[in-house]
Design a protein around this motif. Sequence first.
Motif, PDB file in Angstrom:
ATOM      1  N   VAL A 113       0.810  -1.212   0.000  1.00 20.03           N
ATOM      2  CA  VAL A 113       0.000   0.000   0.000  1.00 20.03           C
ATOM      3  C   VAL A 113       0.846   1.265   0.000  1.00 20.03           C
ATOM      4  CG1 VAL A 113      -1.956  -1.057   1.208  1.00 20.03           C
ATOM      5  CG2 VAL A 113      -0.139   0.008   2.531  1.00 20.03           C
ATOM      6  N   LYS A 114       0.191   2.357  -0.399  1.00 23.95           N
ATOM      7  CA  LYS A 114       0.710   3.712  -0.209  1.00 23.95           C
ATOM      8  C   LYS A 114      -0.278   4.372   0.740  1.00 23.95           C
ATOM      9  CE  LYS A 114       2.698   4.469  -4.770  1.00 23.95           C
ATOM     10  NZ  LYS A 114       2.578   5.206  -6.024  1.00 23.95           N
ATOM     11  N   ILE A 115       0.227   4.913   1.833  1.00 20.23           N
ATOM     12  CA  ILE A 115      -0.644   5.547   2.821  1.00 20.23           C
ATOM     13  C   ILE A 115      -0.239   6.996   3.007  1.00 20.23           C
ATOM     14  CG2 ILE A 115      -1.265   5.618   5.280  1.00 20.23           C
ATOM     15  CD1 ILE A 115      -1.170   2.592   5.311  1.00 20.23           C
ATOM     16  N   GLU A 116      -1.244   7.862   3.053  1.00 23.20           N
ATOM     17  CA  GLU A 116      -1.033   9.258   3.412  1.00 23.20           C
ATOM     18  C   GLU A 116      -1.733   9.454   4.744  1.00 23.20           C
ATOM     19  OE1 GLU A 116      -1.894  13.740   1.720  1.00 23.20           O
ATOM     20  OE2 GLU A 116      -1.980  12.037   0.340  1.00 23.20           O
TER      21      GLU A 116
ATOM     22  N   LYS B  31      -5.199   8.856   6.518  1.00 24.54           N
ATOM     23  CA  LYS B  31      -6.115   9.823   5.916  1.00 24.54           C
ATOM     24  C   LYS B  31      -6.632   9.273   4.585  1.00 24.54           C
ATOM     25  CE  LYS B  31      -5.677  12.972   9.073  1.00 24.54           C
ATOM     26  NZ  LYS B  31      -6.706  13.142  10.078  1.00 24.54           N
ATOM     27  N   GLN B  32      -5.716   8.717   3.788  1.00 22.59           N
ATOM     28  CA  GLN B  32      -6.111   8.053   2.547  1.00 22.59           C
ATOM     29  C   GLN B  32      -5.050   7.030   2.183  1.00 22.59           C
ATOM     30  OE1 GLN B  32      -6.847  11.184  -0.234  1.00 22.59           O
ATOM     31  NE2 GLN B  32      -4.734  11.809  -0.382  1.00 22.59           N
ATOM     32  N   PHE B  33      -5.458   6.072   1.363  1.00 18.65           N
ATOM     33  CA  PHE B  33      -4.533   5.006   0.989  1.00 18.65           C
ATOM     34  C   PHE B  33      -4.899   4.465  -0.384  1.00 18.65           C
ATOM     35  CE2 PHE B  33      -8.053   2.909   3.060  1.00 18.65           C
ATOM     36  CZ  PHE B  33      -8.288   1.797   2.264  1.00 18.65           C
ATOM     37  N   GLU B  34      -3.920   3.783  -0.986  1.00 13.14           N
ATOM     38  CA  GLU B  34      -4.181   3.054  -2.230  1.00 13.14           C
ATOM     39  C   GLU B  34      -3.366   1.783  -2.218  1.00 13.14           C
ATOM     40  OE1 GLU B  34      -2.127   4.496  -5.983  1.00 13.14           O
ATOM     41  OE2 GLU B  34      -2.043   6.326  -4.784  1.00 13.14           O
TER      42      GLU B  34
END
Length: 76
Positions: free
Chosen positions: A47-50, A70-73
């Motif tokens: 994943v990529k997490i912000e 806050k958001q992820f992909e």
Amino acid sequence: MSDSIKVEGKIERKGLGPGTWALVSNSGETYELHKAPKELQKAGLAVKIEGQIRKDVMTIAMIGPVLEVKQFELVD
């Protein structure tokens, strides 16, 4: 005060008992996920997490900085 960051890595389950969800970054840093979304509660996900580092949150696991998502992909 909290720091906003973007991190890429893999989701892991850490600890004994109820355990906690963590993100192990590609550079090896471990972040404890604060109230991890259900979609991220799967070991091995890339994943990529912000999110934000929460210095005001104490945890039992104490495995690394607490990261509020806050958001992820998902990444391949």
